[in-house]
Design a protein around this motif. Structure first.
Motif, PDB file in Angstrom:
ATOM      1  N   ASN A 311       0.865  -1.175   0.000  1.00 23.70           N
ATOM      2  CA  ASN A 311       0.000   0.000   0.000  1.00 23.70           C
ATOM      3  C   ASN A 311       0.905   1.229   0.000  1.00 23.70           C
ATOM      4  O   ASN A 311       1.958   1.224   0.626  1.00 23.70           O
ATOM      5  CB  ASN A 311      -0.912  -0.015   1.234  1.00 23.70           C
ATOM      6  CG  ASN A 311      -1.754   1.242   1.366  1.00 23.70           C
ATOM      7  OD1 ASN A 311      -1.445   2.116   2.174  1.00 23.70           O
ATOM      8  ND2 ASN A 311      -2.810   1.338   0.585  1.00 23.70           N
ATOM      9  N   ASP A 339       4.812   1.750  -7.005  1.00 25.12           N
ATOM     10  CA  ASP A 339       4.137   0.619  -7.643  1.00 25.12           C
ATOM     11  C   ASP A 339       3.693  -0.367  -6.576  1.00 25.12           C
ATOM     12  O   ASP A 339       4.374  -0.574  -5.573  1.00 25.12           O
ATOM     13  CB  ASP A 339       5.029  -0.054  -8.684  1.00 25.12           C
ATOM     14  CG  ASP A 339       6.243  -0.730  -8.077  1.00 25.12           C
ATOM     15  OD1 ASP A 339       6.091  -1.828  -7.512  1.00 25.12           O
ATOM     16  OD2 ASP A 339       7.356  -0.169  -8.164  1.00 25.12           O
ATOM     17  N   VAL A 340       2.530  -0.941  -6.792  1.00 31.20           N
ATOM     18  CA  VAL A 340       1.943  -1.913  -5.877  1.00 31.20           C
ATOM     19  C   VAL A 340       1.905  -3.259  -6.588  1.00 31.20           C
ATOM     20  O   VAL A 340       1.402  -3.355  -7.713  1.00 31.20           O
ATOM     21  CB  VAL A 340       0.523  -1.475  -5.451  1.00 31.20           C
ATOM     22  CG1 VAL A 340      -0.141  -2.523  -4.573  1.00 31.20           C
ATOM     23  CG2 VAL A 340       0.587  -0.126  -4.737  1.00 31.20           C
ATOM     24  N   ILE A 362      -6.648  -5.968  -4.339  1.00 34.35           N
ATOM     25  CA  ILE A 362      -5.557  -5.048  -4.001  1.00 34.35           C
ATOM     26  C   ILE A 362      -6.131  -3.709  -3.550  1.00 34.35           C
ATOM     27  O   ILE A 362      -6.995  -3.127  -4.203  1.00 34.35           O
ATOM     28  CB  ILE A 362      -4.624  -4.849  -5.210  1.00 34.35           C
ATOM     29  CG1 ILE A 362      -4.013  -6.184  -5.641  1.00 34.35           C
ATOM     30  CG2 ILE A 362      -3.531  -3.838  -4.890  1.00 34.35           C
ATOM     31  CD1 ILE A 362      -3.161  -6.855  -4.610  1.00 34.35           C
ATOM     32  N   PRO A 364      -6.308   0.342  -2.484  1.00 36.16           N
ATOM     33  CA  PRO A 364      -5.798   1.615  -2.999  1.00 36.16           C
ATOM     34  C   PRO A 364      -5.161   2.456  -1.898  1.00 36.16           C
ATOM     35  O   PRO A 364      -5.076   2.040  -0.745  1.00 36.16           O
ATOM     36  CB  PRO A 364      -7.069   2.293  -3.508  1.00 36.16           C
ATOM     37  CG  PRO A 364      -8.112   1.846  -2.507  1.00 36.16           C
ATOM     38  CD  PRO A 364      -7.743   0.409  -2.168  1.00 36.16           C
ATOM     39  N   SER A 386       1.368   3.012  -9.906  1.00 31.20           N
ATOM     40  CA  SER A 386       1.004   1.898 -10.780  1.00 31.20           C
ATOM     41  C   SER A 386       0.475   0.744  -9.931  1.00 31.20           C
ATOM     42  O   SER A 386       1.129   0.306  -8.977  1.00 31.20           O
ATOM     43  CB  SER A 386       2.219   1.449 -11.591  1.00 31.20           C
ATOM     44  OG  SER A 386       1.899   0.325 -12.385  1.00 31.20           O
ATOM     45  N   TYR A 387      -0.721   0.256 -10.295  1.00 32.78           N
ATOM     46  CA  TYR A 387      -1.350  -0.874  -9.610  1.00 32.78           C
ATOM     47  C   TYR A 387      -1.425  -2.069 -10.560  1.00 32.78           C
ATOM     48  O   TYR A 387      -1.432  -1.905 -11.787  1.00 32.78           O
ATOM     49  CB  TYR A 387      -2.766  -0.508  -9.168  1.00 32.78           C
ATOM     50  CG  TYR A 387      -2.829   0.509  -8.061  1.00 32.78           C
ATOM     51  CD1 TYR A 387      -2.762   0.113  -6.723  1.00 32.78           C
ATOM     52  CD2 TYR A 387      -2.981   1.867  -8.337  1.00 32.78           C
ATOM     53  CE1 TYR A 387      -2.840   1.040  -5.697  1.00 32.78           C
ATOM     54  CE2 TYR A 387      -3.052   2.802  -7.316  1.00 32.78           C
ATOM     55  CZ  TYR A 387      -2.984   2.382  -6.000  1.00 32.78           C
ATOM     56  OH  TYR A 387      -3.057   3.300  -4.986  1.00 32.78           O
ATOM     57  N   TRP A 425      -9.806   1.287  -6.965  1.00 33.53           N
ATOM     58  CA  TRP A 425      -8.489   0.648  -7.083  1.00 33.53           C
ATOM     59  C   TRP A 425      -7.358   1.651  -6.924  1.00 33.53           C
ATOM     60  O   TRP A 425      -6.223   1.262  -6.649  1.00 33.53           O
ATOM     61  CB  TRP A 425      -8.337  -0.099  -8.406  1.00 33.53           C
ATOM     62  CG  TRP A 425      -8.466   0.738  -9.665  1.00 33.53           C
ATOM     63  CD1 TRP A 425      -9.573   0.870 -10.440  1.00 33.53           C
ATOM     64  CD2 TRP A 425      -7.439   1.526 -10.289  1.00 33.53           C
ATOM     65  NE1 TRP A 425      -9.321   1.715 -11.517  1.00 33.53           N
ATOM     66  CE2 TRP A 425      -8.004   2.120 -11.450  1.00 33.53           C
ATOM     67  CE3 TRP A 425      -6.102   1.789  -9.994  1.00 33.53           C
ATOM     68  CZ2 TRP A 425      -7.286   2.957 -12.300  1.00 33.53           C
ATOM     69  CZ3 TRP A 425      -5.384   2.633 -10.845  1.00 33.53           C
ATOM     70  CH2 TRP A 425      -5.967   3.196 -11.980  1.00 33.53           C
ATOM     71  N   GLY A 426      -7.645   2.962  -7.035  1.00 36.50           N
ATOM     72  CA  GLY A 426      -6.596   3.975  -6.991  1.00 36.50           C
ATOM     73  C   GLY A 426      -6.557   4.755  -5.690  1.00 36.50           C
ATOM     74  O   GLY A 426      -5.561   4.729  -4.959  1.00 36.50           O
ATOM     75  N   ALA A 444      -3.733   1.152 -13.853  1.00 33.55           N
ATOM     76  CA  ALA A 444      -4.072  -0.232 -13.522  1.00 33.55           C
ATOM     77  C   ALA A 444      -3.611  -1.115 -14.685  1.00 33.55           C
ATOM     78  O   ALA A 444      -4.045  -0.921 -15.825  1.00 33.55           O
ATOM     79  CB  ALA A 444      -5.567  -0.381 -13.294  1.00 33.55           C
TER      80      ALA A 444
END
Length: 488
Positions: A311, A339-340, A362, A364, A386-387, A425-426, A444
């Motif tokens: 995270n 980045d995750v 995942i 955010p 970046s996910y 997600w962000g 994503a």
């Protein structure tokens, strides 16, 4: 940056000026043995007492391995570990003194103390912790076992300083504590610079803990910890962490990289977190948490590179003590590249972070207050995050018409995963006001059923130059129970 430079220079002059004319004493002068087998506790303590009584100075350890139990620093004494010198902590828990918390090196109510040099302190923590567990099981130590570890007050730290003024920890290698490696509580005018921390020998092994301290510089350190890397705490509602610089550190951990909280009875003010790197870290790169009735305000994060971290940013207001309301105000976070990963970022640690709060996709960036308790005045500027994407409805699902179903969990232990599935997600923002996002780019890698940004009970928010990359998604943001949210 002028503030940081002035602060560093002032502390260097203050901390080093008191020791310019200090005398050096060789450890061998006091018959302190370097064979790694002789127990030197009494000899080292005699040396420290002698140096303090005779005007102060440095106790210098040269190449060798020096075994000891608990020792107590005195004012105007510095332990100088030359390259090749190793101070070894005993593996017998009965060789440690208990003064609140137990530790290898104690300092209490002192001034002008330090640990310096390019040598090493090795707490031999795994053997020490396992011996503590064995003795507790045999009834030799009164203890409350939890899981496979004894409580923290039984397992010795390497360093525990309380109420000290003018503290220098510089250049040394610190490793293998049975617990948190180093804790500094209610200390003032402190420099922790260019140290190496290897603290992955056992559970709950933080890298650096700062508790209710004032005027602290933490710079140029390399930290690898099984628990939080750099952690600021407030144990007493009458005190708080103030005027602290955390700059140019490299942190790897199976918990949080840099954390304010969890303990926050007093608070945190004027904290600057500048140009740090966090990598291979299970929880959050930066976690700012006010959950125990205190305040958290005037925090600046400027320059963060977060790589392979579970995270990126987690801001949380909580109420772990019923009736104790916390506050969070004036948070600025800028110049972040992160980045995750899809997988577990701390895989390979002997003591990995526990997989919990499932099922969820995942998570955010999260900013989460409580109903009627708003996180206030937060700005995010210049983000590139970046996910992996891939959020799957069949694993976990919260629809945009189900936002009220997300738990508030006011008394829960604060971690980014504590809400389980969230519908963005962000970035997910809940119970906040006066929020400003500018020049944010979110990506994503794979299709995700969720939107980039969701705001729930958010008031007076501005979003400028927000861009995103997501397969099959054209909508940026969903707002709910929110007012005056402007997207430009």
């Amino acid at each position: 940056m002028k503030f940081q430079k002035r602060m560093v220079l002032m502390l260097l002059v203050l901390l080093q000026g008191t020791a310019v004319f200090a005398k050096d004493y060789k450890a061998s002068f006091f018959h302190i043995k370097s064979d790694g087998a002789t127990m030197n506790t009494r000899s080292i303590q005699f040396a420290i007492d002698y140096i303090s009584k005779n005007g102060g100075g440095r106790l210098v350890f040269y190449v060798g391995r020096y075994l000891t139990g608990s020792i107590h620093l005195k004012s105007n004494v510095t332990l100088q570990l030359e390259e090749g010198a190793v101070l070894l902590g005993s593996t017998n828990p009965f060789d440690y003194d208990r003064l609140g918390n137990t530790a290898l090196i104690h300092a209490r109510d002192l001034e002008n103390v330090g640990i310096t040099g390019k040598g090493m302190i090795d707490g031999q923590g795994r053997a020490l912790a396992n011996n503590s567990i064995a003795y507790a099981n045999d009834g030799l130590i009164e203890d409350i076992l939890k899981y496979d570890r004894t409580r923290e007050s039984i397992r010795p730290m390497v360093i525990y300083f309380v109420n000290c003024v003018n503290v220098t920890i510089k250049d040394v290698i610190l490793q293998n504590s049975a617990c948190w490696l180093q804790t500094y509580e209610r200390c003032k005018n402190m420099l922790i610079d260019n140290i190496t921390v290897n603290n992955v020998a056992f559970w709950n092994s933080d890298g650096i803990d700062i508790v209710d301290c004032d005027n602290v510089v933490i710079t140029n350190n390399k930290i690898d910890a099984a628990d939080d890397g750099i952690c600021l705490k407030s144990h007493n509602e009458k005190f708080y962490c103030n005027n602290i610089l955390i700059e140019n550190n490299i942190v790897r951990t199976s918990a949080n990289g840099i954390k304010l909280g969890t303990a926050g009875k007093g608070g945190f003010r004027n904290i600057k977190i500048i140009n740090n790197i966090v990598y291979d870290t299970y929880r959050s790169a930066i976690a700012l948490q006010s959950v125990d009735g205190g305040f958290l305000e005037d925090i600046v994060v400027d320059g963060l590179k977060s790589t392979n971290t579970g995270n990126v940013i987690f801001l949380r207001l909580g109420e772990r003590i019923a009736g104790k309301k916390s506050t969070m105000n004036r948070i600025s976070i800028k110049n972040v590249v992160a980045d995750v990963p899809f997988g577990k970022p701390d895989a390979g640690y002997d003591y990995e972070g526990p997989i919990e709060d499932m099922p969820r996709n995942i998570s955010p960036i999260i900013i989460a207050g409580l109903p009627g308790q708003y996180i206030n005045e937060v700005s995010f500027t210049n983000f590139e995050v970046s996910y992996p994407g891939g959020g799957n409805k069949f694993l976990a699902y919260v629809g945009l018409d189900q936002l009220d179903s997300i738990t508030e969990n006011p008394d829960g232990y604060p971690e980014f995963s504590m809400f389980k599935e969230v519908p963005a997600w962000g970035i997910y923002v809940r119970h906040a006001k006066n929020i400003n996002f500018a020049n944010i780019h979110l990506k994503a890698e794979k299709k995700d059923y969720r939107l980039p940004i969701v705001m729930d009970d958010v008031h007076d928010a501005q979003l400028k130059k927000i861009t995103f990359e997501q397969i099959g998604q054209k909508k940026l943001i969903h707002t709910y129970k929110s007012t005056n949210v402007t997207v430009k």
